[in-house]
Design a protein around this motif. Structure first.
Motif, PDB file in Angstrom:
ATOM      1  N   CYS A 263      -8.182  -4.820  -2.315  1.00 43.48           N
ATOM      2  CA  CYS A 263      -9.079  -3.689  -1.651  1.00 43.48           C
ATOM      3  C   CYS A 263     -10.459  -4.449  -1.206  1.00 43.48           C
ATOM      4  O   CYS A 263     -11.338  -3.643  -0.596  1.00 43.48           O
ATOM      5  CB  CYS A 263      -9.439  -3.032  -2.902  1.00 43.48           C
TER       6      CYS A 263
ATOM      7  N   VAL B 101       0.852  -1.163  -0.158  1.00 40.46           N
ATOM      8  CA  VAL B 101      -0.003  -0.092   0.017  1.00 40.46           C
ATOM      9  C   VAL B 101       0.853   1.373  -0.072  1.00 40.46           C
ATOM     10  O   VAL B 101       0.703   2.036  -0.671  1.00 40.46           O
ATOM     11  CB  VAL B 101      -0.852  -0.125   1.164  1.00 40.46           C
ATOM     12  N   GLU B 102       1.947   1.287   0.683  1.00 37.44           N
ATOM     13  CA  GLU B 102       2.838   2.214   0.745  1.00 37.44           C
ATOM     14  C   GLU B 102       3.492   2.734  -0.482  1.00 37.44           C
ATOM     15  O   GLU B 102       3.629   3.816  -1.356  1.00 37.44           O
ATOM     16  CB  GLU B 102       4.108   2.089   1.541  1.00 37.44           C
TER      17      GLU B 102
ATOM     18  N   ASP C  41      -7.510   6.586  -4.119  1.00 37.82           N
ATOM     19  CA  ASP C  41      -7.560   7.261  -3.062  1.00 37.82           C
ATOM     20  C   ASP C  41      -6.257   7.105  -2.313  1.00 37.82           C
ATOM     21  O   ASP C  41      -5.857   8.189  -1.393  1.00 37.82           O
ATOM     22  CB  ASP C  41      -8.771   6.775  -2.152  1.00 37.82           C
ATOM     23  N   TRP C  42      -5.571   5.981  -2.408  1.00 34.28           N
ATOM     24  CA  TRP C  42      -4.195   5.872  -1.574  1.00 34.28           C
ATOM     25  C   TRP C  42      -3.016   6.733  -1.941  1.00 34.28           C
ATOM     26  O   TRP C  42      -2.160   7.124  -1.486  1.00 34.28           O
ATOM     27  CB  TRP C  42      -3.782   4.421  -1.656  1.00 34.28           C
ATOM     28  N   GLY C  43      -3.276   7.339  -3.433  1.00 31.75           N
ATOM     29  CA  GLY C  43      -2.457   8.343  -3.856  1.00 31.75           C
ATOM     30  C   GLY C  43      -1.983   8.224  -5.293  1.00 31.75           C
ATOM     31  O   GLY C  43      -1.397   9.029  -5.837  1.00 31.75           O
ATOM     32  N   ALA C  44      -2.270   6.931  -5.953  1.00 32.83           N
ATOM     33  CA  ALA C  44      -2.144   6.451  -7.444  1.00 32.83           C
ATOM     34  C   ALA C  44      -2.862   7.379  -8.219  1.00 32.83           C
ATOM     35  O   ALA C  44      -4.096   8.069  -7.938  1.00 32.83           O
ATOM     36  CB  ALA C  44      -2.320   5.055  -7.789  1.00 32.83           C
TER      37      ALA C  44
ATOM     38  N   LYS D  40     -10.272   3.089  -4.712  1.00 33.54           N
ATOM     39  CA  LYS D  40      -9.475   2.899  -3.391  1.00 33.54           C
ATOM     40  C   LYS D  40      -8.181   3.065  -3.791  1.00 33.54           C
ATOM     41  O   LYS D  40      -7.432   3.780  -2.957  1.00 33.54           O
ATOM     42  CB  LYS D  40     -10.128   1.456  -2.825  1.00 33.54           C
ATOM     43  N   ILE D  41      -7.655   2.385  -4.649  1.00 31.38           N
ATOM     44  CA  ILE D  41      -6.209   2.620  -4.946  1.00 31.38           C
ATOM     45  C   ILE D  41      -5.738   4.128  -5.161  1.00 31.38           C
ATOM     46  O   ILE D  41      -4.933   4.678  -4.739  1.00 31.38           O
ATOM     47  CB  ILE D  41      -5.816   1.497  -6.333  1.00 31.38           C
TER      48      ILE D  41
ATOM     49  N   SER E 207       0.790   4.413  -2.669  1.00 26.12           N
ATOM     50  CA  SER E 207       0.599   5.649  -2.478  1.00 26.12           C
ATOM     51  C   SER E 207       1.572   6.555  -2.821  1.00 26.12           C
ATOM     52  O   SER E 207       1.317   7.752  -2.960  1.00 26.12           O
ATOM     53  CB  SER E 207       0.809   5.842  -0.866  1.00 26.12           C
ATOM     54  N   ARG E 208       2.793   5.840  -3.571  1.00 28.39           N
ATOM     55  CA  ARG E 208       3.917   6.926  -4.018  1.00 28.39           C
ATOM     56  C   ARG E 208       4.291   6.828  -5.294  1.00 28.39           C
ATOM     57  O   ARG E 208       5.019   7.644  -5.752  1.00 28.39           O
ATOM     58  CB  ARG E 208       5.117   6.151  -3.113  1.00 28.39           C
TER      59      ARG E 208
END
Length: 279
Positions: free
Chosen positions: A176, A156-157, A190-193, A187-188, A160-161
């Motif tokens: 998810c 997940v980190e 929302d993590w940052g992608a 959702k992915i 997010s990057r």
């Protein structure tokens, strides 16, 4: 230049029609050979001292191998089987060997590359590479079920990057915790992608962004020998076309998904990387 980190493997693949033993494979090989049709590609990977010279020569002819490490010991090996529909893979034996405790190092000449693809290695290895890059224009990550189960937090980190993620539909559902890939893709993001591509095998792939959903069908083919490497070859076509165009417009992304489908369709026609070498 495109830089990728991924596995380099000696695959044994068994189907009801043929068995290919210890042929060249691995996510790094499939991705980089597919992307090399579009742009110079540097491969970060590790092999053992038993890696066949002929396979290394093949890679040297098409790729920048400044990032290839040779470690004392045996090369990563993977043995798997497919049934008659060639749709579901069963893992028979996995020998990580030198790949198991490998800590990837990014050569100096790779650190300024504009395009980075984090192929199927552990999330901690992906993060290690990401930390060594200076300021890539586009970063995309892949993963598999194993890392979703065993290193979810690190994965997940990673997601997010990076700018984008390329996963198959089952991986999205599992990662998810949803039955719906649209919900999963959001959702992915929302993590940052910024975008997610969901691969659906013979049913094509779908690009998700915050503002758009772009579904595509697969390229129709009559002869399928070995599905190994289709997803990595898809990613190679996708990233390769974007690097060739040099822009991150939605139009280029849509075209890149089509190129990804086509590169994936080629590789399944033969075992190992054979079809990529004859293109």
């Amino acid at each position: 230049m495109i830089v990728t980190v991924g596995s380099i493997c000696l695959d044994t693949t068994r189907t009801p029609f043929k068995t290919a033993e210890e042929v060249l494979g691995g996510s790094g090989c499939y991705f980089s050979l597919a992307s090399s049709f579009f742009a110079e590609t540097g491969l970060i990977g590790v092999i053992g001292t038993d890696f066949p010279k002929a396979y290394r020569s093949t890679l040297e002819q098409r790729l920048n191998l400044r990032g290839l490490e040779v470690k004392e010991g045996r090369t990563f090996r993977f043995d798997s089987s497919f049934g008659y529909d060639l749709g579901v893979r069963t893992a028979n034996k996995t020998e990580l060997n030198v790949f198991g405790e490998w800590a990837p190092a990014v050569p100096g000449e790779y650190k300024d590359a504009e395009y980075l693809y984090l192929g199927n290695v552990g999330p901690d290895q992906q993060l290690r590479v990401l930390d060594q890059m200076r300021d890539p224009k586009l970063t995309v990550a892949d993963t598999i079920e194993y890392w979703i189960v065993n290193q979810r937090d690190s994965l997940v980190e990673v997601l997010s990057r990076v700018n984008g993620a390329v996963l198959n539909d089952e991986e999205v559902r599992h990662l998810c915790d949803t039955t719906n890939v649209i919900t999963g893709a959001r959702k992915i993001m929302d993590w940052g992608a910024d975008f997610v591509i969901v691969k659906k095998g013979e049913h094509g792939a779908t690009l998700f962004t915050e503002d758009a959903i772009f579904p595509t069908c697969s390229y129709p083919i009559e002869e399928i020998s070995d599905p190994t490497g289709a997803g990595d070859s898809f990613a190679g076509g996708f990233m390769g076309h974007i690097a060739r165009r040099g822009d991150l417009s939605m139009q280029t992304f849509k075209e890149a998904v089509i190129y990804g489908n086509i590169m994936g369709s080629y590789v399944v026609e033969r075992f190992s990387i054979e079809r990529l070498l004859s293109l």
